[in-house]
Design a protein around this motif. Structure first.
Motif, PDB file in Angstrom:
ATOM      1  N   ALA A 242      88.021   2.149  80.620  1.00 26.73           N
ATOM      2  CA  ALA A 242      87.650   3.431  81.240  1.00 26.73           C
ATOM      3  C   ALA A 242      88.391   4.611  80.620  1.00 26.73           C
ATOM      4  CB  ALA A 242      87.934   3.369  82.742  1.00 26.73           C
ATOM      5  N   GLU A 243      89.290   4.342  79.695  1.00 23.90           N
ATOM      6  CA  GLU A 243      90.061   5.422  79.050  1.00 23.90           C
ATOM      7  C   GLU A 243      89.354   5.810  77.754  1.00 23.90           C
ATOM      8  OE1 GLU A 243      93.890   3.555  78.820  1.00 23.90           O
ATOM      9  OE2 GLU A 243      94.354   3.966  80.927  1.00 23.90           O
ATOM     10  N   VAL A 244      88.261   6.529  77.912  1.00 28.70           N
ATOM     11  CA  VAL A 244      87.398   6.854  76.765  1.00 28.70           C
ATOM     12  C   VAL A 244      87.150   8.363  76.669  1.00 28.70           C
ATOM     13  CG1 VAL A 244      86.304   4.590  76.562  1.00 28.70           C
ATOM     14  CG2 VAL A 244      85.382   6.238  78.184  1.00 28.70           C
ATOM     15  N   ASP A 245      88.157   9.144  77.043  1.00 27.38           N
ATOM     16  CA  ASP A 245      88.022  10.604  76.982  1.00 27.38           C
ATOM     17  C   ASP A 245      88.392  11.116  75.595  1.00 27.38           C
ATOM     18  OD1 ASP A 245      87.172  10.742  79.617  1.00 27.38           O
ATOM     19  OD2 ASP A 245      89.215  10.879  80.386  1.00 27.38           O
ATOM     20  N   PHE A 246      87.659  10.649  74.601  1.00 22.82           N
ATOM     21  CA  PHE A 246      87.791  11.151  73.232  1.00 22.82           C
ATOM     22  C   PHE A 246      86.380  11.318  72.697  1.00 22.82           C
ATOM     23  CE2 PHE A 246      87.524   6.584  72.945  1.00 22.82           C
ATOM     24  CZ  PHE A 246      86.836   6.311  71.788  1.00 22.82           C
ATOM     25  N   VAL A 247      86.237  11.968  71.561  1.00 18.33           N
ATOM     26  CA  VAL A 247      84.898  12.230  71.007  1.00 18.33           C
ATOM     27  C   VAL A 247      84.829  11.676  69.588  1.00 18.33           C
ATOM     28  CG1 VAL A 247      83.218  13.999  70.366  1.00 18.33           C
ATOM     29  CG2 VAL A 247      84.608  14.293  72.432  1.00 18.33           C
ATOM     30  N   ILE A 248      83.834  10.846  69.347  1.00 16.19           N
ATOM     31  CA  ILE A 248      83.581  10.331  67.995  1.00 16.19           C
ATOM     32  C   ILE A 248      82.834  11.417  67.218  1.00 16.19           C
ATOM     33  CG2 ILE A 248      82.497   8.491  66.647  1.00 16.19           C
ATOM     34  CD1 ILE A 248      82.539   6.774  69.252  1.00 16.19           C
ATOM     35  N   SER A 249      83.275  11.712  66.017  1.00 14.85           N
ATOM     36  CA  SER A 249      82.633  12.760  65.214  1.00 14.85           C
ATOM     37  C   SER A 249      81.203  12.384  64.860  1.00 14.85           C
ATOM     38  CB  SER A 249      83.427  13.001  63.932  1.00 14.85           C
ATOM     39  OG  SER A 249      83.252  11.907  63.035  1.00 14.85           O
ATOM     40  N   ASP A 250      80.398  13.404  64.537  1.00 17.39           N
ATOM     41  CA  ASP A 250      79.005  13.161  64.154  1.00 17.39           C
ATOM     42  C   ASP A 250      78.923  12.217  62.953  1.00 17.39           C
ATOM     43  OD1 ASP A 250      78.235  14.844  66.171  1.00 17.39           O
ATOM     44  OD2 ASP A 250      77.784  16.555  64.865  1.00 17.39           O
ATOM     45  N   GLY A 251      79.820  12.425  61.977  1.00 18.19           N
ATOM     46  CA  GLY A 251      79.807  11.581  60.786  1.00 18.19           C
ATOM     47  C   GLY A 251      80.112  10.130  61.103  1.00 18.19           C
ATOM     48  N   ASP A 252      81.097   9.919  61.964  1.00 19.20           N
ATOM     49  CA  ASP A 252      81.447   8.553  62.333  1.00 19.20           C
ATOM     50  C   ASP A 252      80.358   7.918  63.194  1.00 19.20           C
ATOM     51  OD1 ASP A 252      83.817   8.522  60.922  1.00 19.20           O
ATOM     52  OD2 ASP A 252      85.041   9.169  62.617  1.00 19.20           O
ATOM     53  N   MET A 253      79.714   8.721  64.046  1.00 19.10           N
ATOM     54  CA  MET A 253      78.593   8.188  64.828  1.00 19.10           C
ATOM     55  C   MET A 253      77.484   7.698  63.903  1.00 19.10           C
ATOM     56  SD  MET A 253      78.926   8.005  68.165  1.00 19.10           S
ATOM     57  CE  MET A 253      77.235   7.954  68.778  1.00 19.10           C
ATOM     58  N   GLU A 254      77.176   8.469  62.875  1.00 16.16           N
ATOM     59  CA  GLU A 254      76.124   8.057  61.930  1.00 16.16           C
ATOM     60  C   GLU A 254      76.510   6.769  61.218  1.00 16.16           C
ATOM     61  OE1 GLU A 254      72.930   8.992  61.259  1.00 16.16           O
ATOM     62  OE2 GLU A 254      73.329  10.042  63.147  1.00 16.16           O
ATOM     63  N   PHE A 255      77.767   6.682  60.826  1.00 13.25           N
ATOM     64  CA  PHE A 255      78.232   5.455  60.175  1.00 13.25           C
ATOM     65  C   PHE A 255      78.087   4.272  61.123  1.00 13.25           C
ATOM     66  CE2 PHE A 255      81.513   2.282  59.423  1.00 13.25           C
ATOM     67  CZ  PHE A 255      81.290   1.963  58.093  1.00 13.25           C
ATOM     68  N   LEU A 256      78.522   4.443  62.374  1.00 10.43           N
ATOM     69  CA  LEU A 256      78.493   3.349  63.350  1.00 10.43           C
ATOM     70  C   LEU A 256      77.068   2.926  63.693  1.00 10.43           C
ATOM     71  CD1 LEU A 256      81.391   4.566  65.675  1.00 10.43           C
ATOM     72  CD2 LEU A 256      81.458   2.614  64.104  1.00 10.43           C
ATOM     73  N   LYS A 257      76.142   3.888  63.686  1.00  7.34           N
ATOM     74  CA  LYS A 257      74.740   3.553  63.966  1.00  7.34           C
ATOM     75  C   LYS A 257      74.158   2.645  62.890  1.00  7.34           C
ATOM     76  CE  LYS A 257      73.529   7.911  66.266  1.00  7.34           C
ATOM     77  NZ  LYS A 257      72.798   9.191  66.087  1.00  7.34           N
ATOM     78  N   ASN A 258      74.761   2.661  61.717  1.00  8.68           N
ATOM     79  CA  ASN A 258      74.194   1.936  60.580  1.00  8.68           C
ATOM     80  C   ASN A 258      75.071   0.795  60.076  1.00  8.68           C
ATOM     81  OD1 ASN A 258      71.650   3.563  59.953  1.00  8.68           O
ATOM     82  ND2 ASN A 258      73.197   5.170  60.090  1.00  8.68           N
ATOM     83  N   VAL A 259      76.045   0.387  60.888  1.00 11.45           N
ATOM     84  CA  VAL A 259      76.855  -0.778  60.530  1.00 11.45           C
ATOM     85  C   VAL A 259      75.933  -2.004  60.454  1.00 11.45           C
ATOM     86  CG1 VAL A 259      78.637  -2.357  61.393  1.00 11.45           C
ATOM     87  CG2 VAL A 259      79.012   0.108  61.511  1.00 11.45           C
ATOM     88  N   GLU A 260      76.207  -2.873  59.504  1.00 14.66           N
ATOM     89  CA  GLU A 260      75.367  -4.065  59.327  1.00 14.66           C
ATOM     90  C   GLU A 260      75.296  -4.872  60.619  1.00 14.66           C
ATOM     91  OE1 GLU A 260      75.008  -8.002  56.406  1.00 14.66           O
ATOM     92  OE2 GLU A 260      76.594  -6.519  56.074  1.00 14.66           O
ATOM     93  N   GLN A 261      74.086  -5.297  60.965  1.00 18.32           N
ATOM     94  CA  GLN A 261      73.857  -5.962  62.238  1.00 18.32           C
ATOM     95  C   GLN A 261      74.554  -7.311  62.329  1.00 18.32           C
ATOM     96  OE1 GLN A 261      69.751  -6.386  63.281  1.00 18.32           O
ATOM     97  NE2 GLN A 261      70.181  -7.086  65.345  1.00 18.32           N
ATOM     98  N   ILE A 262      75.153  -7.561  63.492  1.00 21.55           N
ATOM     99  CA  ILE A 262      75.735  -8.875  63.770  1.00 21.55           C
ATOM    100  C   ILE A 262      74.595  -9.870  63.960  1.00 21.55           C
ATOM    101  CG2 ILE A 262      76.980 -10.218  65.518  1.00 21.55           C
ATOM    102  CD1 ILE A 262      78.635  -7.664  66.078  1.00 21.55           C
ATOM    103  N   LEU A 263      74.680 -10.977  63.255  1.00 22.73           N
ATOM    104  CA  LEU A 263      73.642 -12.011  63.374  1.00 22.73           C
ATOM    105  C   LEU A 263      74.161 -13.257  64.079  1.00 22.73           C
ATOM    106  CD1 LEU A 263      72.032 -11.667  59.830  1.00 22.73           C
ATOM    107  CD2 LEU A 263      71.182 -10.741  61.992  1.00 22.73           C
ATOM    108  N   ASP A 264      75.488 -13.386  64.155  1.00 20.34           N
ATOM    109  CA  ASP A 264      76.076 -14.555  64.805  1.00 20.34           C
ATOM    110  C   ASP A 264      76.981 -14.082  65.934  1.00 20.34           C
ATOM    111  OD1 ASP A 264      77.295 -16.874  65.590  1.00 20.34           O
ATOM    112  OD2 ASP A 264      78.244 -17.310  63.651  1.00 20.34           O
ATOM    113  N   TYR A 265      76.582 -14.393  67.171  1.00 19.48           N
ATOM    114  CA  TYR A 265      77.364 -13.993  68.341  1.00 19.48           C
ATOM    115  C   TYR A 265      78.253 -15.131  68.849  1.00 19.48           C
ATOM    116  CZ  TYR A 265      74.704  -9.631  68.850  1.00 19.48           C
ATOM    117  OH  TYR A 265      74.151  -8.378  68.660  1.00 19.48           O
ATOM    118  N   GLY A 266      78.570 -16.079  67.989  1.00 21.41           N
ATOM    119  CA  GLY A 266      79.458 -17.158  68.386  1.00 21.41           C
ATOM    120  C   GLY A 266      78.884 -17.946  69.545  1.00 21.41           C
ATOM    121  N   GLU A 267      79.708 -18.161  70.584  1.00 27.77           N
ATOM    122  CA  GLU A 267      79.284 -18.987  71.723  1.00 27.77           C
ATOM    123  C   GLU A 267      78.081 -18.393  72.449  1.00 27.77           C
ATOM    124  OE1 GLU A 267      82.239 -17.079  75.139  1.00 27.77           O
ATOM    125  OE2 GLU A 267      82.454 -19.169  74.592  1.00 27.77           O
TER     126      GLU A 267
END
Length: 286
Positions: free
Chosen positions: A251-276
């Motif tokens: 719940a301690e999320v009172d920070f802001v991710i920059s627009d550039g980092d948001m774009e990077f995070l939106k395009n991170v390679e998709q996880i294909l293996d979720y383990g268990e």
């Protein structure tokens, strides 16, 4: 502070912007988890018939010292309930297990029974029947809001074509590396709030070096980054934990991710293996 912020659903009902997920928390343990969360400041608890812990959730809420009307509780009609009669009976069964006079929100857990999740049969008629049961319970005052979970565009359209009350949410799998942009946009365009379950990718995000690097840049944990990411997309994250320390930091999320980092995070390679978790169809479908 995020725990005090709320979204407003299409019917005017307010829903806290961060919820506690209770999947995989046993009925014996969940009452304490609920009490811990509410003590920290959470006012939104998410359960389901399939989790088999509704009675424990109800127990925790009755024992937490906060008025029932100040806590938002969601549960879900089991994915296998694809007739009006079954769905209606299950709504009453959830009320009885929770020992509540009303449930804040009830949603259809999946458009298909879990055992048939990857099959082609869409269960359109069954979903319309289950939705009719939700509508009637809503009109009767048993439910304050109703919605969907894991519904794709065609599944949503099937409900919209025949409903008298439109769905208020669509709860779907969303996290960094899995951001179904078109489904999110379509759900929002149809007036639904999108809730994001597994915002930490069932723990798999913790293994990604580039995500860890960005979290370090903001001096936060990977779970905090994942939760903030969902919030900045206008989504309602539902991190699951029975650990009170994790509830607090989530719940301690009172920070802001920059627009550039948001774009990077939106395009991170998709996880294909979720383990268990890969044994569950929602994680294994792609």
């Amino acid at each position: 502070m995020i725990l005090k912020e709320k979204f407003t659903l299409s019917n005017g009902v307010e829903i806290p912007k961060l919820g506690l997920g209770t999947w995989f928390i046993s009925n014996d343990s969940v009452a304490q988890a609920v009490k811990d969360a509410i003590k920290i400041g959470y006012r939104h608890i998410d359960t389901a018939q399939a989790y088999q812990n509704e009675s424990g959730v109800g127990e925790g809420i009755r024992a937490c010292g906060v008025h029932r009307e100040d806590i938002f509780v969601t549960t879900k009609v089991a994915a296998e309930m694809k007739s009006y009669k079954e769905a209606a009976a299950s709504i009453d069964a959830s009320l009885k297990k929770l020992r509540f006079d009303y449930i804040d929100m009830m949603i259809i857990h999946s458009p298909k029974p879990w055992a048939q999740f990857t099959k082609s049969e869409p269960y359109f008629e069954g979903n319309r029947e289950a939705w009719r049961a939700l509508e009637e319970a809503y009109k009767a005052g048993k439910l304050r809001a109703i919605g969907l979970s894991n519904f794709e565009k065609a599944d949503i359209d099937n409900i919209l074509y025949s409903c008298s009350i439109k769905p208020m949410v669509n709860q779907i799998l969303v996290h960094i590396s899995n951001t179904p942009k078109e489904l999110i946009q379509y759900s929002q365009d149809k007036g639904m709030l999108v809730e994001a379950y597994s915002p930490i990718g069932h723990g798999e995000l913790l293994k990604n070096e580039s995500i860890k690097s960005i979290a370090k840049k903001y001096n936060v944990s990977v779970p905090q980054l994942g939760i903030r990411y969902c919030l900045q997309l206008g989504l309602l994250p539902l991190p699951k934990t029975a650990n009170a320390d994790h509830m607090k930091t989530n719940a301690e999320v009172d920070f802001v991710i920059s627009d550039g980092d948001m774009e990077f995070l939106k395009n991170v390679e998709q996880i294909l293996d979720y383990g268990e978790a890969s044994i569950f169809p929602i994680y294994a479908k792609k």
